[in-house]
Design an enzyme around this catalytic site. Structure first.
Site, PDB file in Angstrom:
ATOM      1  N   LYS A  46     -25.419  -3.718  -8.852  1.00 33.62           N
ATOM      2  CA  LYS A  46     -24.542  -2.569  -9.876  1.00 33.62           C
ATOM      3  C   LYS A  46     -25.527  -2.162 -10.858  1.00 33.62           C
ATOM      4  O   LYS A  46     -25.235  -1.401 -11.489  1.00 33.62           O
ATOM      5  CB  LYS A  46     -23.635  -3.157 -10.494  1.00 33.62           C
ATOM      6  CG  LYS A  46     -21.774  -4.092  -9.839  1.00 33.62           C
ATOM      7  CD  LYS A  46     -22.010  -4.605 -10.494  1.00 33.62           C
ATOM      8  CE  LYS A  46     -21.466  -5.926 -11.487  1.00 33.62           C
ATOM      9  NZ  LYS A  46     -20.274  -6.680 -11.723  1.00 33.62           N
ATOM     10  N   LYS A 105     -27.380  -3.317 -12.472  1.00 39.29           N
ATOM     11  CA  LYS A 105     -27.514  -4.688 -13.257  1.00 39.29           C
ATOM     12  C   LYS A 105     -27.791  -6.062 -14.134  1.00 39.29           C
ATOM     13  O   LYS A 105     -28.418  -6.721 -12.173  1.00 39.29           O
ATOM     14  CB  LYS A 105     -26.115  -4.757 -14.308  1.00 39.29           C
ATOM     15  CG  LYS A 105     -24.843  -4.564 -14.473  1.00 39.29           C
ATOM     16  CD  LYS A 105     -23.560  -5.048 -14.773  1.00 39.29           C
ATOM     17  CE  LYS A 105     -22.923  -4.802 -16.050  1.00 39.29           C
ATOM     18  NZ  LYS A 105     -21.710  -5.098 -16.321  1.00 39.29           N
TER      19      LYS A 105
HETATM   20  N1  C2G Z   1     -14.289  -6.804 -20.496  1.00 38.77           N
HETATM   21  C1  C2G Z   1     -13.316  -6.517 -22.241  1.00 38.77           C
HETATM   22  N2  C2G Z   1     -13.877  -5.739 -23.373  1.00 38.77           N
HETATM   23  C2  C2G Z   1     -15.005  -6.085 -23.293  1.00 38.77           C
HETATM   24  C3  C2G Z   1     -15.802  -6.096 -22.488  1.00 38.77           C
HETATM   25  C4  C2G Z   1     -15.692  -6.694 -21.365  1.00 38.77           C
HETATM   26  O1  C2G Z   1     -12.048  -6.526 -21.619  1.00 38.77           O
HETATM   27  N3  C2G Z   1     -15.287  -5.481 -24.642  1.00 38.77           N
HETATM   28  C5  C2G Z   1     -13.866  -6.672 -19.542  1.00 38.77           C
HETATM   29  C6  C2G Z   1     -14.511  -5.687 -18.465  1.00 38.77           C
HETATM   30  O2  C2G Z   1     -12.884  -4.795 -18.207  1.00 38.77           O
HETATM   31  C7  C2G Z   1     -14.395  -6.886 -16.954  1.00 38.77           C
HETATM   32  C8  C2G Z   1     -14.682  -8.010 -17.835  1.00 38.77           C
HETATM   33  O3  C2G Z   1     -14.709  -7.758 -19.386  1.00 38.77           O
HETATM   34  O4  C2G Z   1     -12.871  -6.786 -17.367  1.00 38.77           O
HETATM   35  C9  C2G Z   1     -15.938  -8.312 -17.236  1.00 38.77           C
HETATM   36  O5  C2G Z   1     -16.789  -7.813 -17.577  1.00 38.77           O
HETATM   37  P1  C2G Z   1     -19.157  -7.634 -17.444  1.00 38.77           P
HETATM   38  O6  C2G Z   1     -19.227  -8.584 -17.282  1.00 38.77           O
HETATM   39  O7  C2G Z   1     -18.948  -6.153 -18.150  1.00 38.77           O
HETATM   40  O8  C2G Z   1     -18.029  -6.953 -15.791  1.00 38.77           O
HETATM   41  P2  C2G Z   1     -18.672  -5.582 -14.498  1.00 38.77           P
HETATM   42  O9  C2G Z   1     -19.643  -5.512 -14.633  1.00 38.77           O
HETATM   43  O10 C2G Z   1     -17.921  -4.672 -15.466  1.00 38.77           O
HETATM   44  O11 C2G Z   1     -17.805  -6.062 -13.379  1.00 38.77           O
HETATM   45  O12 C2G Z   1     -15.748  -5.265  -9.068  1.00 38.77           O
HETATM   46  C10 C2G Z   1     -15.844  -5.771 -10.341  1.00 38.77           C
HETATM   47  C11 C2G Z   1     -17.636  -5.607 -11.341  1.00 38.77           C
HETATM   48  O13 C2G Z   1     -17.953  -6.808 -10.729  1.00 38.77           O
HETATM   49  C12 C2G Z   1     -16.890  -5.813 -13.151  1.00 38.77           C
END
Ligand code: C2G
Length: 129
Positions: free
Chosen positions: A44, A46
């Site tokens: 990703k 990341k």
């Molecule tokens: N999230 C949120 N509000 C934020 C930050 C994050 O609602 N201020 C939510 C994101 O929308 C997501 C979850 O928290 O649903 C996890 O966020 P991340 O750890 O950033 O996940 P991500 O890297 O987007 O990975 O297959 C899907 C991916 O693995 C998602």
């Protein structure tokens, strides 16, 4: 039992993560969280501060979470939904529309993100300290 699943990195765990887990759990009785592995995060583009093992341990300790599994590829969601007999797939709305293919297998719900907080913001804010 109504089963819900959500996916994410959940690095530097913060209230935005907590809010989506709380709201996801409110949609059913049992919440599965699929945590992105370190190897998948590399795909990703990341790099999490905490290892996947530590991120899983933190999620397992959260009262809304009933089960934690590893997310190792983009392609495992259909299998996860089928194998875990999931009724609802939940993601923050930054992903709106990206997982609509799952509508053939379960309900798909995109929830509003929590404004003003993100792992990236935390890292940036701490840089300036
Ligand atoms: N999230 C949120 N509000 C934020 C930050 C994050 O609602 N201020 C939510 C994101 O929308 C997501 C979850 O928290 O649903 C996890 O966020 P991340 O750890 O950033 O996940 P991500 O890297 O987007 O990975 O297959 C899907 C991916 O693995 C998602």
């Amino acid at each position: 039992m109504k089963k819900v699943i959500t996916y994410g990195t959940f690095d530097l765990f913060h209230v935005g993560h907590l809010n989506i887990l709380r709201r996801a759990k409110e949609l059913g009785d049992y919440l599965i969280v699929a945590v992105s592995s370190d190897a998948f995060n590399a795909q990703k583009g990341k790099k999490a501060y905490h290892s996947d093992q530590d991120r899983m341990a933190i999620l397992k300790a959260i009262k809304y979470v009933d089960e934690v599994i590893l997310e190792e590829s983009w392609d495992q969601k259909i299998k996860d939904v089928q194998e875990h007999d999931v009724d609802v797939f939940v993601m923050g709305d930054d992903w709106k529309g990206q997982f609509d293919f799952l509508k053939d297998y379960c309900e798909v719900v995109y929830l509003p993100r929590t404004e003003g907080i993100s792992t990236t913001k935390i890292k940036d804010d701490l840089k300036d300290k």
